[in-house]
Design an enzyme around this catalytic site. Structure first.
Site: not given
Ligand code: ARG
Length: 463
Positions: A161, A282, A288, A295
């Site tokens: 979980h 970024s 970043k 992704e």
């Protein structure tokens, strides 16, 4: 490339050529040119067989053989001019063959149809793609295995979980993906074995009156045997669906690890550091470092599964045998295959380059009362408590630690005995994460000794 003349391949009964829109919707050459190599391979096998059976003269067969090699080299060197008016790869190749060798080219299509031709070409293409995919899977497994070996006894939190469950080893977690990828590989291997029957010689749908030798062409093309029903041979695309199914499941596995990488590389987790080679920055936030490759791998499953669903939909309403709908089998399959290869390669790069942040992993493993099960097991083993009672007592101890704002090993013996008087000091031995993982020696368990056994097994298997 619109042609006002009727089609030279099938235009005998046509007074006019197709409308430009008809040509646009009908032509597949824009994508099926990817099967040029397979098309020529199939034609060479067919011509050789026709000659061996006395259906073609040796001279004609030789002219065709030479001509096809020329066409192939023209395609491979980018000199070939594909024509939309000639619809597809089959007619483009044959038409060029005619330019090169003349009349014998017109004899190549004896005892053959584009229906068995396209089924053969596409099968050969999918088969080649399965072989390439299997290699890419092995490369990724090897990368995971190297990670497993380097971190066979490094501790990390195991989750259920996405809540801390029990400490596990990094090597164990990496090996979980080696197992998944092993099953992925076996699905591709199964698909390959199942599809390996030759459609060639099924002709349009009913077979042919010429004395062909389908066993010979099957053998020449590396098939196990000819497909036994000509109607089936020209009209099913389940082999592509087997491939897309296997690809979908494999992409799903890649997507799950990609998701883990996204989570693990976040500032909140810091379990891994991804290499600069597989991250991006970024344009506005200078701090970043984004896990874009992960992704995108996570998103690839969408188009791969989409291709699978699309081909199911294309096929589900088609009466036997061939319908032009089936031309829609290729683009999506090509796209899915390309993107799976890309995802496998990108993941192999990321897995090879990533660094496990051992200290963070171990600290996280020790938090969240991760050794509570070890405590309950100790109560069962040492005090002969039924597991359900031990679970309850442990729950009370966890509650106490939570109230005191500490972890289980930080409690005192007095804290413990206040909850159960029979608890003794050696309970603390099982509360450390290293001892916890070392104790899980059941087959397939997380103990480094077990993990090393599995690493050895996989090393042998992948060698
Ligand atoms: N381009 C076609 C396809 O991909 C080849 C088969 C055409 N056959 C036919 N009878 N029109 O399906």
């Amino acid at each position: 490339m619109t042609d006002t003349k009727s089609n030279t391949m099938w235009g005998g009964r046509f007074a006019a050529g197709p409308d430009a829109i008809m040509e646009a919707i009908n032509a597949s050459i824009g994508f099926d040119q990817r099967m040029a190599k397979q098309d020529i391979e199939g034609s060479r096998a067919h011509a050789a067989m026709l000659a061996a059976q006395g259906i073609l003269t040796d001279n004609d067969a030789e002219a065709i053989r030479e001509g096809l090699l020329t066409v192939l080299s023209e395609i491979e060197t980018g000199k070939f001019e594909f024509s939309t008016a000639l619809e597809d790869i089959h007619m483009n190749v044959e038409s060029r063959l005619k330019d090169i060798v003349g009349e014998p080219a017109g004899r190549l299509h004896t005892a053959r149809s584009r229906n068995d031709q396209v089924a053969t070409d596409f099968k050969l293409w999918v088969r080649d793609q399965i072989d390439a995919t299997l290699e890419a899977i092995t490369a990724l497994q090897t990368a995971f295995l190297a990670q497993a070996e380097a971190g066979a006894d490094h501790v990390m939190p195991g989750f259920t979980h996405l809540q801390t469950a029990q400490p596990v080893t990094w090597g164990h977690h990496m090996l979980a993906y080696v197992e998944m990828l092993g099953r992925d590989a076996s699905r591709f291997t199964d698909a390959r074995a199942r599809m390996n029957e030759s459609p060639l010689g099924a002709a349009a749908l009913a077979g042919t009156s010429f004395n062909i030798d389908r066993h010979a062409t099957a053998q020449a093309l590396g098939f196990d045997r000819p497909a036994a029903n000509s109607l089936d041979a020209v009209s099913d695309r389940d082999f592509a669906l087997d491939f897309l199914n296997a690809a979908s499941i494999c992409a799903m596995h890649l997507s799950r690890f990609a998701e883990e990488l996204v989570i693990w590389s976040s500032a909140q987790f810091r379990f891994v550091t991804l290499s600069d080679r597989f991250s991006t920055g970024s344009s506005i936030m200078p701090q970043k470092k984004n896990p874009d490759a992960a992704e995108l791998i996570r998103a690839k499953i969408a188009r791969i599964f989409g291709a699978n669903a699309a081909l199911m939909m294309v096929m589900k309403g088609l009466p036997l045998t061939y319908s032009k709908d089936m031309q829609e089998d290729k683009e999506q399959t090509f796209d899915a295959a390309d993107n799976l290869m890309l995802a496998l390669a990108a993941m192999t790069g990321m897995v090879t380059d990533m660094t496990a942040n051992q200290a963070n992993l171990e600290a996280a493993a020790a938090s969240g009362f991760s050794t509570a099960t070890d405590l309950a097991d100790w109560l069962v083993r040492t005090l002969d408590m039924p597991f359900r009672d031990a679970h309850h007592v442990t729950g009370s101890i966890v509650k106490l630690a939570e109230d005191k704002g500490c972890d289980l090993p930080d409690l005192t013996l007095d804290d413990m005995t206040a909850i159960h008087p029979a608890i003794t000091g050696d309970v603390f031995d099982v509360l450390g994460v290293q001892n916890s993982v070392a104790s899980r020696t059941s087959y397939g368990g997380t103990a480094p000794t077990e993990v090393r056994k599995q690493i050895a097994r996989w090393k042998e298997k992948l060698a």
